[in-house]
Design an enzyme around this catalytic site. Structure first.
Site, PDB file in Angstrom:
ATOM      1  CG  HIS A  43      -0.873  -5.241   1.986  1.00 29.28           C
ATOM      2  ND1 HIS A  43      -0.250  -5.139   3.202  1.00 29.28           N
ATOM      3  CD2 HIS A  43      -0.848  -3.969   1.463  1.00 29.28           C
ATOM      4  CE1 HIS A  43       0.127  -3.879   3.409  1.00 29.28           C
ATOM      5  NE2 HIS A  43      -0.229  -3.150   2.376  1.00 29.28           N
ATOM      6  CB  SER A  81      -0.978   0.009   1.179  1.00 33.18           C
ATOM      7  OG  SER A  81      -0.333  -0.249   2.389  1.00 33.18           O
ATOM      8  NE  ARG A 121       2.360  -4.235  12.284  1.00 32.35           N
ATOM      9  CZ  ARG A 121       2.186  -4.311  10.963  1.00 32.35           C
ATOM     10  NH1 ARG A 121       1.689  -3.274  10.318  1.00 32.35           N
ATOM     11  NH2 ARG A 121       2.506  -5.392  10.294  1.00 32.35           N
ATOM     12  CG  HIS A 141       5.807  -9.320   7.690  1.00 36.37           C
ATOM     13  ND1 HIS A 141       6.779  -8.507   7.160  1.00 36.37           N
ATOM     14  CD2 HIS A 141       4.700  -8.548   7.831  1.00 36.37           C
ATOM     15  CE1 HIS A 141       6.285  -7.295   7.010  1.00 36.37           C
ATOM     16  NE2 HIS A 141       5.021  -7.285   7.404  1.00 36.37           N
ATOM     17  CG  ASP A 153      -3.414  -8.239   8.662  1.00 36.70           C
ATOM     18  OD1 ASP A 153      -3.930  -7.158   8.970  1.00 36.70           O
ATOM     19  OD2 ASP A 153      -2.558  -8.363   7.782  1.00 36.70           O
TER      20      ASP A 153
HETATM   21  N1  CMX Z   1       0.819 -19.944   5.193  1.00 38.68           N
HETATM   22  C1  CMX Z   1       1.221 -20.826   4.255  1.00 38.68           C
HETATM   23  N2  CMX Z   1       2.309 -20.647   3.475  1.00 38.68           N
HETATM   24  C2  CMX Z   1       3.004 -19.532   3.699  1.00 38.68           C
HETATM   25  C3  CMX Z   1       2.673 -18.588   4.682  1.00 38.68           C
HETATM   26  C4  CMX Z   1       1.507 -18.821   5.440  1.00 38.68           C
HETATM   27  N3  CMX Z   1       1.065 -17.943   6.343  1.00 38.68           N
HETATM   28  N4  CMX Z   1       3.587 -17.580   4.651  1.00 38.68           N
HETATM   29  C5  CMX Z   1       4.463 -17.881   3.678  1.00 38.68           C
HETATM   30  N5  CMX Z   1       4.109 -19.057   3.083  1.00 38.68           N
HETATM   31  C6  CMX Z   1       4.728 -19.713   1.947  1.00 38.68           C
HETATM   32  C7  CMX Z   1       4.684 -18.766   0.739  1.00 38.68           C
HETATM   33  O1  CMX Z   1       3.404 -18.822   0.129  1.00 38.68           O
HETATM   34  C8  CMX Z   1       5.817 -19.311  -0.088  1.00 38.68           C
HETATM   35  O2  CMX Z   1       5.364 -20.510  -0.714  1.00 38.68           O
HETATM   36  P1  CMX Z   1       5.840 -20.914  -2.207  1.00 38.68           P
HETATM   37  O3  CMX Z   1       7.333 -20.994  -2.138  1.00 38.68           O
HETATM   38  O4  CMX Z   1       5.156 -22.216  -2.444  1.00 38.68           O
HETATM   39  O5  CMX Z   1       5.370 -19.810  -3.108  1.00 38.68           O
HETATM   40  C9  CMX Z   1       6.854 -19.714   0.964  1.00 38.68           C
HETATM   41  O6  CMX Z   1       6.123 -19.918   2.186  1.00 38.68           O
HETATM   42  C10 CMX Z   1       7.921 -18.673   1.204  1.00 38.68           C
HETATM   43  O7  CMX Z   1       7.294 -17.459   1.519  1.00 38.68           O
HETATM   44  P2  CMX Z   1       7.990 -16.378   2.487  1.00 38.68           P
HETATM   45  O8  CMX Z   1       9.255 -15.945   1.835  1.00 38.68           O
HETATM   46  O9  CMX Z   1       8.063 -16.915   3.872  1.00 38.68           O
HETATM   47  O10 CMX Z   1       6.898 -15.220   2.516  1.00 38.68           O
HETATM   48  P3  CMX Z   1       6.684 -14.056   1.460  1.00 38.68           P
HETATM   49  O11 CMX Z   1       7.604 -12.937   1.811  1.00 38.68           O
HETATM   50  O12 CMX Z   1       6.723 -14.566   0.059  1.00 38.68           O
HETATM   51  O13 CMX Z   1       5.174 -13.640   1.754  1.00 38.68           O
HETATM   52  C11 CMX Z   1       3.309 -13.074   3.095  1.00 38.68           C
HETATM   53  C12 CMX Z   1       4.814 -12.897   2.882  1.00 38.68           C
HETATM   54  C13 CMX Z   1       2.848 -12.155   4.199  1.00 38.68           C
HETATM   55  C14 CMX Z   1       2.588 -12.687   1.796  1.00 38.68           C
HETATM   56  C15 CMX Z   1       3.041 -14.560   3.458  1.00 38.68           C
HETATM   57  O14 CMX Z   1       3.658 -14.871   4.669  1.00 38.68           O
HETATM   58  C16 CMX Z   1       1.557 -14.890   3.511  1.00 38.68           C
HETATM   59  O15 CMX Z   1       0.961 -15.215   2.483  1.00 38.68           O
HETATM   60  N6  CMX Z   1       0.923 -14.805   4.741  1.00 38.68           N
HETATM   61  C17 CMX Z   1      -0.496 -15.017   4.866  1.00 38.68           C
HETATM   62  C18 CMX Z   1      -1.252 -13.768   4.439  1.00 38.68           C
HETATM   63  C19 CMX Z   1      -1.077 -12.651   5.436  1.00 38.68           C
HETATM   64  O16 CMX Z   1      -1.236 -12.831   6.637  1.00 38.68           O
HETATM   65  N7  CMX Z   1      -0.788 -11.442   4.925  1.00 38.68           N
HETATM   66  C20 CMX Z   1      -0.694 -10.231   5.779  1.00 38.68           C
HETATM   67  C21 CMX Z   1       0.720  -9.692   5.941  1.00 38.68           C
HETATM   68  C22 CMX Z   1       0.738  -8.444   6.768  1.00 38.68           C
HETATM   69  C23 CMX Z   1       0.102  -7.285   6.036  1.00 38.68           C
HETATM   70  O17 CMX Z   1       0.634  -6.876   4.976  1.00 38.68           O
HETATM   71  O18 CMX Z   1      -0.953  -6.810   6.453  1.00 38.68           O
END
Ligand code: CMX
Length: 434
Positions: A271, A241, A327, A318, A373
């Site tokens: 996000h 964002s 947070r 994250h 979140d």
């Molecule tokens: N559940 C399942 N798998 C997850 C995960 C979770 N909560 N977090 C990461 N992973 C997976 C990724 O999807 C990725 O899988 P692939 O290699 O198969 O594509 C792998 O683990 C590596 O990811 P990462 O490097 O640990 O995480 P990223 O930096 O790529 O992504 C985030 C970060 C937040 C998008 C991810 O942790 C996620 O999808 N979390 C759940 C959604 C969420 O809570 N988002 C809110 C974040 C805070 C905000 O912005 O408000």
């Protein structure tokens, strides 16, 4: 007592000189290296932008102008009888770079109240949208409609000098922050309370007035909104964002265009929409497992089932953080104080115990800990805000504080249009495989 704008103006020259000297003395120094992997993984850890308002440390969490979240909760002024800092103080700190006094914060509350009137055509635009449209889409459209009010666009048309851009951007930013709670509350009351709108009340702080217009009179809920608005306000510059707003703003698109773009990013499930997804996931888990508080074993099975079906566990992980989000901790402390026996809070706590080892065991998740979140939704549910597809709008109202402070600084420092380079896979293969 100086008004905020005057105080900000005094900071500009000194900051412009600091940046100019820094770049002219050290402009050729190398600050990092970029690996091929980083280009293919969402630019993780690639230092490429300047954001004055806050800095995220992977192991410690966010610092706003050097202050950690627990410190912020201690040092920022509070409303009378409140246990939470006023988010107006957070805005002051991010913009001015100094701690505000109680009077500074009061002046911002008054200034925001003066700027808070939303033109009727914005309500007309909202009224013409289907109620089935997601509240974040309505929010973004309403912000775009409000663009008609942009002082920067007017100033640009009339040939304002570059060095003065910040002034009309400041006006737009304050106007936008002031009007967002009214717009958000209007969407909420229209969608879920039969269009029974509540007019703003004079003399309240920004969050108290927001809580009032949403239709909540419990002082604990007002404090929750103050906490919520403070902790979601900023998370340095690279999150979707903030980055989207910054990028769009760099083309000299005004505050409304830039912020609406940021909100479109916040509306994504990886996000800001994660706060809605967390509640949806928790409630379906509860329902599937027969209601009540599931056991740790049942939760573990459900988590595994979610992962096996190719979905993420919302509220965990994250891109930068490598520990429990402070947070999350701030909200947990609120819950421990006000709703320690609430069933959904107990479920969130249990999920916190169960999920990290399961995510760790996948061997790929870099941060198995909860983010902001994972906690916010259950607090809102507790006080009667049950419409969880609205929750990301609350996140958006709060984010305006950081994004607008960033935008004002970008224009004051004359940050240029962003235009990073890109490559193709063919070029990379040719470069490295021969
Ligand atoms: N559940 C399942 N798998 C997850 C995960 C979770 N909560 N977090 C990461 N992973 C997976 C990724 O999807 C990725 O899988 P692939 O290699 O198969 O594509 C792998 O683990 C590596 O990811 P990462 O490097 O640990 O995480 P990223 O930096 O790529 O992504 C985030 C970060 C937040 C998008 C991810 O942790 C996620 O999808 N979390 C759940 C959604 C969420 O809570 N988002 C809110 C974040 C805070 C905000 O912005 O408000």
């Amino acid at each position: 007592m100086k008004k905020l704008k005057q105080k900000f103006e005094e900071k500009i020259n000194e900051s412009r000189i600091r940046v100019k000297e820094l770049v002219s003395n050290y402009g050729d120094k190398v600050v990092g290296e970029i690996s091929l992997r980083q280009i293919y993984s969402g630019m993780r850890g690639m230092l490429s932008m300047v954001t004055e308002t806050s800095k995220l440390d992977p192991d410690e969490g966010i610092r706003f102008r050097g202050y950690s979240l627990p410190e912020i909760q201690d040092v920022l002024p509070r409303a009378k009888g409140s246990n939470q800092p006023l988010p107006e103080g957070m805005f002051y700190l991010m913009l001015i770079g100094e701690l505000p006094t109680e009077k500074d914060v009061k002046l911002i509350s008054v200034e925001l109240e003066e700027r808070s009137i939303v033109p009727n055509y914005v309500f007309d635009v909202i009224n013409n949208l289907p109620k089935s449209m997601h509240p974040m889409t309505q929010f973004s459209i309403a912000i775009l409609a409000l663009r008609n009010e942009s002082k920067f666009s007017e100033a640009y048309k009339s040939g304002v000098s570059k060095k003065d851009y910040w002034e009309s951007v400041f006006e737009d930013s304050l106007n936008l922050i002031a009007k967002l709670p009214r717009i958000a509350a209007y969407i909420y009351r229209r969608n879920y309370h039969n269009d029974q709108h509540i007019k703003p009340k004079k003399g309240l702080d920004w969050s108290a007035n927001f809580a009032h217009m949403l239709g909540f009179s419990d002082s604990e809920f007002t404090d929750l909104i103050r906490l919520y608005m403070t902790i979601h306000s900023d998370h340095e510059g690279g999150n979707v964002s903030a980055h989207a707003s910054h990028l769009v703003g760099s083309a000299l698109s005004d505050a409304y265009l830039s912020f609406s773009a940021g909100m479109n990013g916040l509306a994504g499930p990886l996000h800001g929409l994660a706060n809605q997804e967390v509640v949806r996931w928790l409630l379906s888990m509860q329902k599937d497992l027969g209601g009540g508080l599931p056991s740790r074993e049942e939760i573990a099975e459900y988590v595994q089932k979610t992962l096996d079906s190719g979905n993420v566990i919302p509220g965990f992980g994250h891109a930068v953080l490598r520990k429990t989000d402070p947070r999350y901790t701030a909200q947990r402390e609120f819950a421990l104080k006000y709703l320690p026996d609430d069933e959904l809070f107990l479920l969130v706590s249990r999920v916190f115990e169960v999920v990290p080892p399961i995510l760790e065991a996948t061997g790929k998740v870099k941060n198995p800990w909860p983010n902001v979140d994972a906690h916010s939704g259950v607090l809102l549910l507790k006080y009667g805000m049950k419409e969880y597809d609205f929750f990301t709008v609350l996140f958006g109202v709060s984010r305006s504080l950081g994004i607008m402070a960033q935008l004002i600084w970008s224009r004051a420092l004359g940050m240029p249009i962003e235009r990073p380079g890109s490559t193709t896979t063919d070029i990379m293969i040719k470069k490295f495989s021969n």
